[in-house]
Design a protein around this motif. Structure first.
Motif, PDB file in Angstrom:
ATOM      1  N   THR A 168      49.798  33.547  -3.605  1.00 31.46           N
ATOM      2  CA  THR A 168      50.256  33.971  -2.286  1.00 31.46           C
ATOM      3  C   THR A 168      51.753  34.248  -2.298  1.00 31.46           C
ATOM      4  N   SER A 169      52.116  35.414  -1.807  1.00 32.83           N
ATOM      5  CA  SER A 169      53.510  35.842  -1.766  1.00 32.83           C
ATOM      6  C   SER A 169      54.251  35.178  -0.611  1.00 32.83           C
ATOM      7  N   VAL A 170      55.521  34.881  -0.828  1.00 35.69           N
ATOM      8  CA  VAL A 170      56.367  34.326   0.231  1.00 35.69           C
ATOM      9  C   VAL A 170      57.483  35.303   0.592  1.00 35.69           C
ATOM     10  N   SER A 171      57.336  36.566   0.184  1.00 38.09           N
ATOM     11  CA  SER A 171      58.379  37.549   0.452  1.00 38.09           C
ATOM     12  C   SER A 171      57.924  38.653   1.405  1.00 38.09           C
ATOM     13  N   ILE A 172      56.867  38.392   2.166  1.00 35.52           N
ATOM     14  CA  ILE A 172      56.362  39.382   3.113  1.00 35.52           C
ATOM     15  C   ILE A 172      57.079  39.169   4.449  1.00 35.52           C
ATOM     16  N   VAL A 173      57.661  40.218   4.973  1.00 36.66           N
ATOM     17  CA  VAL A 173      58.354  40.134   6.258  1.00 36.66           C
ATOM     18  C   VAL A 173      57.299  40.005   7.357  1.00 36.66           C
ATOM     19  N   PHE A 174      57.490  39.043   8.257  1.00 38.23           N
ATOM     20  CA  PHE A 174      56.496  38.753   9.287  1.00 38.23           C
ATOM     21  C   PHE A 174      56.255  39.959  10.188  1.00 38.23           C
ATOM     22  N   SER A 175      57.282  40.718  10.490  1.00 35.16           N
ATOM     23  CA  SER A 175      57.093  41.903  11.352  1.00 35.16           C
ATOM     24  C   SER A 175      56.218  42.950  10.668  1.00 35.16           C
ATOM     25  N   ASP A 176      56.194  42.982   9.327  1.00 32.82           N
ATOM     26  CA  ASP A 176      55.294  43.893   8.613  1.00 32.82           C
ATOM     27  C   ASP A 176      53.833  43.468   8.811  1.00 32.82           C
ATOM     28  N   ILE A 177      53.591  42.158   8.864  1.00 36.71           N
ATOM     29  CA  ILE A 177      52.234  41.664   9.128  1.00 36.71           C
ATOM     30  C   ILE A 177      51.819  42.057  10.543  1.00 36.71           C
ATOM     31  N   GLU A 178      52.734  41.908  11.502  1.00 36.03           N
ATOM     32  CA  GLU A 178      52.439  42.302  12.880  1.00 36.03           C
ATOM     33  C   GLU A 178      52.128  43.795  12.966  1.00 36.03           C
ATOM     34  N   ALA A 179      52.914  44.613  12.266  1.00 30.63           N
ATOM     35  CA  ALA A 179      52.689  46.070  12.285  1.00 30.63           C
ATOM     36  C   ALA A 179      51.334  46.420  11.676  1.00 30.63           C
ATOM     37  N   LEU A 180      50.938  45.707  10.639  1.00 30.85           N
ATOM     38  CA  LEU A 180      49.625  45.936  10.023  1.00 30.85           C
ATOM     39  C   LEU A 180      48.501  45.612  11.002  1.00 30.85           C
TER      40      LEU A 180
END
Length: 84
Positions: A17-29
């Motif tokens: 599991t990656s810890v470098s994903i920006v949270f706003s990118d998850i929201e946009a997805l």
């Protein structure tokens, strides 16, 4: 879904599991899949996708999602049939 959304989706399902994903990118997805992000008190958000929901806090002071948040996002996407 654009190229950035596909990249985020691959990162969410990557092992380990990656810890470098920006949270706003998850929201946009989630929004790209037809979901909804509802602002709540403070840093709380409620994410709805189809009939499923995920309640969490936006990370702060950083912007990267924590490991457990990425795993919860993965579970939400799997439950709604959006796994790659």
């Amino acid at each position: 879904m654009n190229a950035k959304h596909r990249k985020t989706l691959r990162a969410i399902f990557a092992k380990p599991t990656s810890v470098s994903i920006v949270f706003s990118d998850i929201e946009a997805l989630i929004v790209a899949f037809g979901g909804e992000v509802i602002e709540r008190e403070g840093s709380r958000v409620k994410i709805l996708l189809r009939e499923e929901q995920w309640r969490c806090h936006r990370p702060h002071p950083g912007k990267e999602a924590k490991r457990y948040q990425v795993e919860e996002a993965r579970e939400l996407l799997e439950r709604t049939g959006n796994a790659p």
